[in-house]
Design a protein around this motif. Structure first.
Motif, PDB file in Angstrom:
ATOM      1  N   LEU A  66       0.851  -1.182   0.000  1.00  0.00           N
ATOM      2  CA  LEU A  66       0.000   0.000   0.000  1.00  0.00           C
ATOM      3  C   LEU A  66       0.894   1.241   0.000  1.00  0.00           C
ATOM      4  O   LEU A  66       1.582   1.519   0.976  1.00  0.00           O
ATOM      5  N   GLY A  67       0.923   1.943  -1.133  1.00  0.00           N
ATOM      6  CA  GLY A  67       1.701   3.164  -1.238  1.00  0.00           C
ATOM      7  C   GLY A  67       0.980   4.324  -0.593  1.00  0.00           C
ATOM      8  O   GLY A  67      -0.248   4.417  -0.658  1.00  0.00           O
ATOM      9  N   VAL A  68       1.744   5.211   0.064  1.00  0.00           N
ATOM     10  CA  VAL A  68       1.172   6.378   0.749  1.00  0.00           C
ATOM     11  C   VAL A  68       1.911   7.625   0.274  1.00  0.00           C
ATOM     12  O   VAL A  68       3.121   7.747   0.468  1.00  0.00           O
ATOM     13  N   LEU A  69       1.203   8.547  -0.334  1.00  0.00           N
ATOM     14  CA  LEU A  69       1.817   9.757  -0.872  1.00  0.00           C
ATOM     15  C   LEU A  69       1.932  10.825   0.203  1.00  0.00           C
ATOM     16  O   LEU A  69       0.946  11.224   0.817  1.00  0.00           O
ATOM     17  N   GLY A  70       3.157  11.311   0.445  1.00  0.00           N
ATOM     18  CA  GLY A  70       3.364  12.423   1.355  1.00  0.00           C
ATOM     19  C   GLY A  70       2.940  13.717   0.691  1.00  0.00           C
ATOM     20  O   GLY A  70       3.491  14.100  -0.343  1.00  0.00           O
ATOM     21  N   ALA A  71       1.966  14.420   1.270  1.00  0.00           N
ATOM     22  CA  ALA A  71       1.338  15.558   0.598  1.00  0.00           C
ATOM     23  C   ALA A  71       1.853  16.915   1.052  1.00  0.00           C
ATOM     24  O   ALA A  71       1.427  17.935   0.510  1.00  0.00           O
ATOM     25  N   VAL A  72       2.769  16.967   2.025  1.00  0.00           N
ATOM     26  CA  VAL A  72       3.136  18.251   2.604  1.00  0.00           C
ATOM     27  C   VAL A  72       3.725  19.207   1.579  1.00  0.00           C
ATOM     28  O   VAL A  72       3.587  20.421   1.709  1.00  0.00           O
ATOM     29  N   ALA A  73       4.371  18.699   0.551  1.00  0.00           N
ATOM     30  CA  ALA A  73       5.045  19.571  -0.411  1.00  0.00           C
ATOM     31  C   ALA A  73       4.120  20.119  -1.483  1.00  0.00           C
ATOM     32  O   ALA A  73       4.560  20.877  -2.342  1.00  0.00           O
ATOM     33  N   TYR A  74       2.843  19.752  -1.437  1.00  0.00           N
ATOM     34  CA  TYR A  74       1.949  20.095  -2.530  1.00  0.00           C
ATOM     35  C   TYR A  74       0.916  21.156  -2.164  1.00  0.00           C
ATOM     36  O   TYR A  74       0.391  21.170  -1.046  1.00  0.00           O
ATOM     37  N   THR A  75       0.612  21.998  -3.129  1.00  0.00           N
ATOM     38  CA  THR A  75      -0.557  22.856  -3.030  1.00  0.00           C
ATOM     39  C   THR A  75      -1.771  21.983  -3.340  1.00  0.00           C
ATOM     40  O   THR A  75      -1.633  20.888  -3.911  1.00  0.00           O
ATOM     41  N   PRO A  76      -2.974  22.441  -3.005  1.00  0.00           N
ATOM     42  CA  PRO A  76      -4.158  21.629  -3.319  1.00  0.00           C
ATOM     43  C   PRO A  76      -4.278  21.287  -4.801  1.00  0.00           C
ATOM     44  O   PRO A  76      -4.608  20.147  -5.146  1.00  0.00           O
TER      45      PRO A  76
ATOM     46  N   GLY B 105       8.435  31.199  -2.599  1.00  0.00           N
ATOM     47  CA  GLY B 105       7.304  31.491  -3.449  1.00  0.00           C
ATOM     48  C   GLY B 105       7.023  30.532  -4.565  1.00  0.00           C
ATOM     49  O   GLY B 105       6.174  30.795  -5.396  1.00  0.00           O
ATOM     50  N   SER B 106       7.742  29.416  -4.651  1.00  0.00           N
ATOM     51  CA  SER B 106       7.488  28.545  -5.784  1.00  0.00           C
ATOM     52  C   SER B 106       7.621  27.084  -5.396  1.00  0.00           C
ATOM     53  O   SER B 106       8.294  26.732  -4.439  1.00  0.00           O
ATOM     54  N   GLY B 107       6.963  26.256  -6.181  1.00  0.00           N
ATOM     55  CA  GLY B 107       7.148  24.811  -6.105  1.00  0.00           C
ATOM     56  C   GLY B 107       7.019  24.216  -4.724  1.00  0.00           C
ATOM     57  O   GLY B 107       6.118  24.530  -3.959  1.00  0.00           O
ATOM     58  N   THR B 108       7.963  23.355  -4.408  1.00  0.00           N
ATOM     59  CA  THR B 108       7.932  22.618  -3.153  1.00  0.00           C
ATOM     60  C   THR B 108       7.938  23.548  -1.956  1.00  0.00           C
ATOM     61  O   THR B 108       7.209  23.352  -0.995  1.00  0.00           O
ATOM     62  N   ALA B 109       8.749  24.577  -1.994  1.00  0.00           N
ATOM     63  CA  ALA B 109       8.869  25.455  -0.835  1.00  0.00           C
ATOM     64  C   ALA B 109       7.550  26.121  -0.517  1.00  0.00           C
ATOM     65  O   ALA B 109       7.166  26.259   0.630  1.00  0.00           O
ATOM     66  N   ARG B 110       6.849  26.548  -1.553  1.00  0.00           N
ATOM     67  CA  ARG B 110       5.572  27.208  -1.327  1.00  0.00           C
ATOM     68  C   ARG B 110       4.594  26.252  -0.665  1.00  0.00           C
ATOM     69  O   ARG B 110       3.929  26.580   0.298  1.00  0.00           O
ATOM     70  N   GLY B 111       4.493  25.029  -1.195  1.00  0.00           N
ATOM     71  CA  GLY B 111       3.585  24.068  -0.596  1.00  0.00           C
ATOM     72  C   GLY B 111       3.986  23.719   0.819  1.00  0.00           C
ATOM     73  O   GLY B 111       3.176  23.720   1.727  1.00  0.00           O
ATOM     74  N   ALA B 112       5.279  23.440   1.026  1.00  0.00           N
ATOM     75  CA  ALA B 112       5.747  23.019   2.338  1.00  0.00           C
ATOM     76  C   ALA B 112       5.535  24.106   3.369  1.00  0.00           C
ATOM     77  O   ALA B 112       5.168  23.837   4.510  1.00  0.00           O
ATOM     78  N   GLY B 113       5.749  25.368   2.993  1.00  0.00           N
ATOM     79  CA  GLY B 113       5.606  26.441   3.958  1.00  0.00           C
ATOM     80  C   GLY B 113       4.171  26.795   4.257  1.00  0.00           C
ATOM     81  O   GLY B 113       3.762  26.870   5.413  1.00  0.00           O
ATOM     82  N   THR B 114       3.379  27.004   3.218  1.00  0.00           N
ATOM     83  CA  THR B 114       2.027  27.523   3.425  1.00  0.00           C
ATOM     84  C   THR B 114       1.008  26.452   3.758  1.00  0.00           C
ATOM     85  O   THR B 114      -0.048  26.754   4.300  1.00  0.00           O
ATOM     86  N   GLN B 115       1.304  25.193   3.451  1.00  0.00           N
ATOM     87  CA  GLN B 115       0.323  24.143   3.727  1.00  0.00           C
ATOM     88  C   GLN B 115       0.444  23.590   5.133  1.00  0.00           C
ATOM     89  O   GLN B 115      -0.443  22.887   5.603  1.00  0.00           O
ATOM     90  N   VAL B 116       1.538  23.887   5.845  1.00  0.00           N
ATOM     91  CA  VAL B 116       1.700  23.392   7.210  1.00  0.00           C
ATOM     92  C   VAL B 116       1.005  24.337   8.180  1.00  0.00           C
ATOM     93  O   VAL B 116       1.613  24.984   9.023  1.00  0.00           O
TER      94      VAL B 116
END
Length: 386
Positions: free
Chosen positions: A34-44, A125-136
């Motif tokens: 069962l694969g589990v995707l880590g979502a912290v780096a993603y925007t919705p 402001g872009s890519g992984t950093a944006r998702g990781a920062g603003t989604q936490v």
């Protein structure tokens, strides 16, 4: 091989694979785990794309999503998550001394970077950093949870701390089991009280956010604490022998993350993958330098500098992520061009089992090798009692 989690999730092997790479998630699911995707780096929006791709590649087989919802974060970041200033609020909350230290670090290691203000925007402001920062944040995580539950997932996991009541309520309303990672038996007790269906007992050997108790000690403590709730063992597990040991400790299955980082499909940058292939089990460190919370990762010039005397110290989560993840994007980009300083700084989250990760294989083959070795280990144990 039938355990409680195999029956619950309809999988062939009690092997759960945490990865930030959709290809690994799909490969393990299709191989019987069962694969589990880590979502912290993603925007919705990006998470929606990733889950749609997985849906198209697993043929209805079960997979999961892991969302990071820390119980405590910097207040300015929480305000930003509620829409009170957004990314600019988070950027403004980072002290100037931390930006200055970062740019001094880039200069010391001869890593090119734009001017100070532009670089701050680029970092966060872009890519992984944006998702990781603003989604936490509570709001950011809630958005990711809603996206996840709109897909035919088989599991949703809380990666750090007790899942918020809203997450548990929404998941149960959708008929989706909730998992949570813990580092102590007391944490496990609180998770079960919050309505969690599956506990992942993660020892300090693991990559990413961990506590200090070893897997060998932690797993039986947690199993006894939360019975009859099923427990997955995590932390330092990369072989079938370690999987068999976990089951002997009372686990119903295993949760592995690091072992996928040197697979053919992994998202790991090539220069970092090369570091992992050459590393020993002593080449990792628990450091706050990437996220603001203790997280095991490869030792590198990055961890040495942030843990050194001249460092201003890591910020809290997610502000340290704003600083670090954007910087690491630039470091990895430059490292690929052969910049030696960038290669010294580059690192990634990985557990102590990195010393056993010596070859590059397809993720599917890693699954099959683990299961074959597990069967051999069980056969040896059975022979002892014959």
């Amino acid at each position: 091989m039938r355990t409680q989690v195999c029956e619950t999730f309809g999988i062939e092997f009690p092997l759960f694979a945490f990865s930030h790479c959709r290809d690994v998630v799909a490969a393990v699911t299709n191989a019987g785990g069962l694969g589990v995707l880590g979502a912290v780096a993603y925007t919705p929006d990006r998470l929606e794309e990733e889950l749609r791709w997985i849906d198209d590649h697993v043929g209805g087989r079960p997979y999961g999503v892991d969302v990071l919802v820390p119980s405590k974060i910097d207040e300015s970041a929480e305000r930003a998550g509620r829409g009170e200033g957004g990314l600019d609020t988070m950027l403004a909350a980072v002290p100037q001394e931390h930006w200055a230290f970062l740019f001094q670090l880039f200069e010391k290691y001869n890593v090119p970077l734009p001017d100070f203000e532009k670089a701050k925007k680029a970092n966060a402001g872009s890519g992984t950093a944006r998702g990781a920062g603003t989604q936490v944040t509570q709001q950011g995580a809630s958005e990711l949870i809603d996206v996840s539950l709109a897909h035919p997932i088989g599991l949703i996991a809380s990666a750090l701390g007790t899942p918020p009541a809203l997450m548990v309520e929404k998941a149960k309303a959708a008929g989706i089991p909730v998992a949570a990672l813990v580092g102590t038996s007391e944490h496990a007790r609180r998770q079960v009280a919050a309505g969690v269906d599956l506990i992942v007992a993660q020892g300090g050997e693991a990559g990413g956010h961990t506590g200090e108790i070893s897997t060998m000690v932690l797993v039986p403590e947690v199993v006894d604490t939360v019975a009859p709730v099923p427990v997955l063992a995590a932390g330092g597990i990369a072989t079938g022998r370690q999987m068999a040991a976990s089951m002997a400790l009372g686990a119903s299955g295993v949760w592995c993350g690091s072992v996928w980082l040197t697979t053919e499909e992994a998202e790991t940058p090539p220069h970092v993958k090369a570091k992992m292939l050459a590393a020993t089990s002593r080449d990792t460190i628990r450091s706050r330098s990437r996220t603001g919370k203790p997280a095991r990762q490869l030792k590198s010039a990055w961890t040495e500098e942030w843990e050194g005397e001249g460092s201003p110290g890591a910020l809290g989560m997610p502000l340290q992520m704003i600083v670090a993840e954007g910087a690491m994007r630039q470091i990895n980009k430059v490292a690929e061009s052969g910049n030696e300083g960038a290669r010294e700084l580059a690192n990634y989250f990985v557990g102590q089992c990195v010393g056993q990760m010596n070859t590059v294989k397809p993720a599917r083959q890693v699954v099959y090798d683990m299961i074959e070795e597990f069967a051999d280990a069980i056969e040896r144990l059975n022979a002892m009692s014959a």
